[in-house]
Write a protein that holds these residues in place. Structure first.
Motif, PDB file in Angstrom:
ATOM      1  N   SER A   9      91.808   5.937  67.401  1.00 35.98           N
ATOM      2  CA  SER A   9      91.816   7.374  67.084  1.00 35.98           C
ATOM      3  C   SER A   9      90.920   7.678  65.876  1.00 35.98           C
ATOM      4  N   SER A  10      90.942   6.820  64.878  1.00 38.16           N
ATOM      5  CA  SER A  10      90.085   7.010  63.703  1.00 38.16           C
ATOM      6  C   SER A  10      88.615   6.832  64.070  1.00 38.16           C
ATOM      7  N   CYS A  11      88.341   5.865  64.928  1.00 39.04           N
ATOM      8  CA  CYS A  11      86.968   5.629  65.364  1.00 39.04           C
ATOM      9  C   CYS A  11      86.454   6.838  66.144  1.00 39.04           C
ATOM     10  N   HIS A  12      87.276   7.351  67.037  1.00 36.94           N
ATOM     11  CA  HIS A  12      86.892   8.530  67.823  1.00 36.94           C
ATOM     12  C   HIS A  12      86.585   9.716  66.910  1.00 36.94           C
ATOM     13  N   THR A  13      87.403   9.911  65.889  1.00 34.83           N
ATOM     14  CA  THR A  13      87.185  11.009  64.936  1.00 34.83           C
ATOM     15  C   THR A  13      85.845  10.844  64.225  1.00 34.83           C
ATOM     16  N   ARG A  14      85.519   9.629  63.832  1.00 33.87           N
ATOM     17  CA  ARG A  14      84.242   9.384  63.151  1.00 33.87           C
ATOM     18  C   ARG A  14      83.057   9.607  64.091  1.00 33.87           C
ATOM     19  N   VAL A  15      83.147   9.120  65.317  1.00 35.20           N
ATOM     20  CA  VAL A  15      82.055   9.330  66.274  1.00 35.20           C
ATOM     21  C   VAL A  15      81.868  10.824  66.523  1.00 35.20           C
ATOM     22  N   ARG A  16      82.955  11.553  66.660  1.00 34.10           N
ATOM     23  CA  ARG A  16      82.879  13.008  66.862  1.00 34.10           C
ATOM     24  C   ARG A  16      82.203  13.680  65.669  1.00 34.10           C
ATOM     25  N   ARG A  17      82.569  13.264  64.452  1.00 38.27           N
ATOM     26  CA  ARG A  17      81.967  13.839  63.243  1.00 38.27           C
ATOM     27  C   ARG A  17      80.469  13.516  63.175  1.00 38.27           C
ATOM     28  N   LEU A  18      80.107  12.282  63.495  1.00 36.82           N
ATOM     29  CA  LEU A  18      78.693  11.894  63.489  1.00 36.82           C
ATOM     30  C   LEU A  18      77.903  12.687  64.533  1.00 36.82           C
ATOM     31  N   THR A  19      78.521  12.954  65.667  1.00 31.60           N
ATOM     32  CA  THR A  19      77.870  13.749  66.718  1.00 31.60           C
ATOM     33  C   THR A  19      77.759  15.209  66.294  1.00 31.60           C
ATOM     34  N   ASP A  20      78.859  15.781  65.824  1.00 31.96           N
ATOM     35  CA  ASP A  20      78.862  17.197  65.428  1.00 31.96           C
ATOM     36  C   ASP A  20      77.921  17.486  64.262  1.00 31.96           C
ATOM     37  N   SER A  21      77.745  16.504  63.370  1.00 31.58           N
ATOM     38  CA  SER A  21      76.870  16.707  62.209  1.00 31.58           C
ATOM     39  C   SER A  21      75.399  16.479  62.549  1.00 31.58           C
ATOM     40  N   GLY A  22      75.119  15.986  63.765  1.00 32.61           N
ATOM     41  CA  GLY A  22      73.734  15.793  64.181  1.00 32.61           C
ATOM     42  C   GLY A  22      73.168  14.417  63.923  1.00 32.61           C
ATOM     43  N   VAL A  23      73.959  13.487  63.391  1.00 38.64           N
ATOM     44  CA  VAL A  23      73.469  12.128  63.207  1.00 38.64           C
ATOM     45  C   VAL A  23      73.117  11.537  64.569  1.00 38.64           C
ATOM     46  N   PHE A  24      74.004  11.737  65.548  1.00 35.87           N
ATOM     47  CA  PHE A  24      73.715  11.355  66.929  1.00 35.87           C
ATOM     48  C   PHE A  24      73.159  12.588  67.631  1.00 35.87           C
ATOM     49  N   ARG A  25      71.914  12.507  68.058  1.00 44.14           N
ATOM     50  CA  ARG A  25      71.315  13.621  68.801  1.00 44.14           C
ATOM     51  C   ARG A  25      71.642  13.543  70.277  1.00 44.14           C
ATOM     52  N   SER A  26      71.752  12.326  70.804  1.00 45.86           N
ATOM     53  CA  SER A  26      72.105  12.153  72.212  1.00 45.86           C
ATOM     54  C   SER A  26      72.507  10.706  72.439  1.00 45.86           C
ATOM     55  N   PHE A  27      73.082  10.466  73.589  1.00 45.30           N
ATOM     56  CA  PHE A  27      73.416   9.120  74.018  1.00 45.30           C
ATOM     57  C   PHE A  27      72.582   8.868  75.267  1.00 45.30           C
ATOM     58  N   CYS A  28      71.766   7.830  75.241  1.00 52.10           N
ATOM     59  CA  CYS A  28      70.779   7.617  76.298  1.00 52.10           C
ATOM     60  C   CYS A  28      70.989   6.283  76.998  1.00 52.10           C
ATOM     61  N   THR A  29      70.433   6.222  78.195  1.00 53.89           N
ATOM     62  CA  THR A  29      70.416   4.988  78.953  1.00 53.89           C
ATOM     63  C   THR A  29      68.988   4.502  79.033  1.00 53.89           C
ATOM     64  N   GLU A  30      68.757   3.259  78.648  1.00 53.54           N
ATOM     65  CA  GLU A  30      67.424   2.682  78.735  1.00 53.54           C
ATOM     66  C   GLU A  30      67.248   2.083  80.120  1.00 53.54           C
ATOM     67  N   ILE A  31      66.166   2.452  80.783  1.00 54.37           N
ATOM     68  CA  ILE A  31      65.924   1.947  82.128  1.00 54.37           C
ATOM     69  C   ILE A  31      64.817   0.900  82.123  1.00 54.37           C
ATOM     70  N   ASP A  32      64.757   0.114  83.186  1.00 52.96           N
ATOM     71  CA  ASP A  32      63.675  -0.839  83.375  1.00 52.96           C
ATOM     72  C   ASP A  32      62.512  -0.063  83.981  1.00 52.96           C
ATOM     73  N   PRO A  33      61.403   0.100  83.244  1.00 47.55           N
ATOM     74  CA  PRO A  33      60.294   0.916  83.747  1.00 47.55           C
ATOM     75  C   PRO A  33      59.779   0.461  85.112  1.00 47.55           C
ATOM     76  N   ALA A  34      59.645  -0.842  85.323  1.00 44.51           N
ATOM     77  CA  ALA A  34      59.114  -1.347  86.595  1.00 44.51           C
ATOM     78  C   ALA A  34      60.010  -0.959  87.759  1.00 44.51           C
ATOM     79  N   ARG A  35      61.303  -1.019  87.567  1.00 43.10           N
ATOM     80  CA  ARG A  35      62.243  -0.659  88.636  1.00 43.10           C
ATOM     81  C   ARG A  35      62.282   0.843  88.877  1.00 43.10           C
TER      82      ARG A  35
END
Length: 153
Positions: free
Chosen positions: A34-60
Motif C-alpha cells: 500500500s505504501s509503495c502504491h501511494t509512492r508510485v501514484r505520487r511520482l506519476t501525479d507529480s510528473g516524474v513518470f511521464r508514461s509506462f512503455c513497452t520496449e519492442i524488438d524492432p526486427a520483429r
C-alpha cells in the motif's frame, strides 16, 4: 520534486522493468504494497513518470534499418523549428526528435523497413519541405543503451 532514497529505488526499478507488479516492487524497495502504491501514484501525479512503455524488438516489428537523420533548417527561428517538429511528430517512422545546438538543428531517430523506405522518407518527405536546408543521414549499426535516465541530486 526531490526524490528520497526509496523514490529513487522505485524509479530505477521501473525504468528497468515497468511491468513489475506493485507487490514485486514493494518487496524490492522494502515497503508495504500500500505504501509503495501511494509512492508510485505520487511520482506519476507529480510528473516524474511521464508514461509506462513497452520496449519492442524492432526486427520483429518489421524494422530493418535504424538511422539518425540530421536536419539543418533554412531559418533557425522558433517558427520554423516548431512547424517542422510538429510535422515530424506525425511521421510514424520518427521514433525520437532532438532539438539541438550546433551545426544542425534537429536530430531524428528513424526506424524504417529498408533502404527504399528510408530513401522515400528522407528525400520525398523530409528534404522537400521548404524550411529544410540540408539533411544528413547516419546508419545505426547497433543500438546500445536504453538504461534510462540517471537519478541526479
Amino acid at each position: 520534486m526531490p526524490l528520497d532514497r526509496i523514490d529513487s529505488q522505485i524509479v530505477a526499478a521501473l525504468q528497468k522493468d515497468a511491468r513489475l507488479s506493485n507487490k514485486e516492487l514493494a518487496a524490492m524497495v522494502g515497503l508495504a504494497p500500500s505504501s509503495c502504491h501511494t509512492r508510485v501514484r505520487r511520482l506519476t501525479d507529480s510528473g516524474v513518470f511521464r508514461s509506462f512503455c513497452t520496449e519492442i524488438d524492432p526486427a520483429r516489428a518489421g524494422v530493418g534499418l535504424e538511422t539518425l537523420v540530421q536536419i539543418r533548417l533554412t531559418d533557425h527561428g522558433e517558427k520554423h523549428g516548431r512547424k517542422t517538429v510538429q510535422f515530424l511528430e506525425s511521421c510514424p517512422e520518427v521514433v525520437e526528435i532532438f532539438l539541438i545546438a550546433g551545426q544542425v538543428d534537429l536530430v531524428l531517430h528513424v526506424a524504417v523497413r529498408d533502404t527504399q523506405h528510408l530513401r522515400k522518407l528522407v528525400l520525398d518527405t523530409i528534404a522537400t519541405r521548404p524550411e529544410v536546408a540540408d539533411v544528413d543521414t547516419r546508419l545505426v549499426y547497433e543500438r546500445i543503451g536504453g538504461r534510462g535516465y540517471p537519478l541526479l541530486d
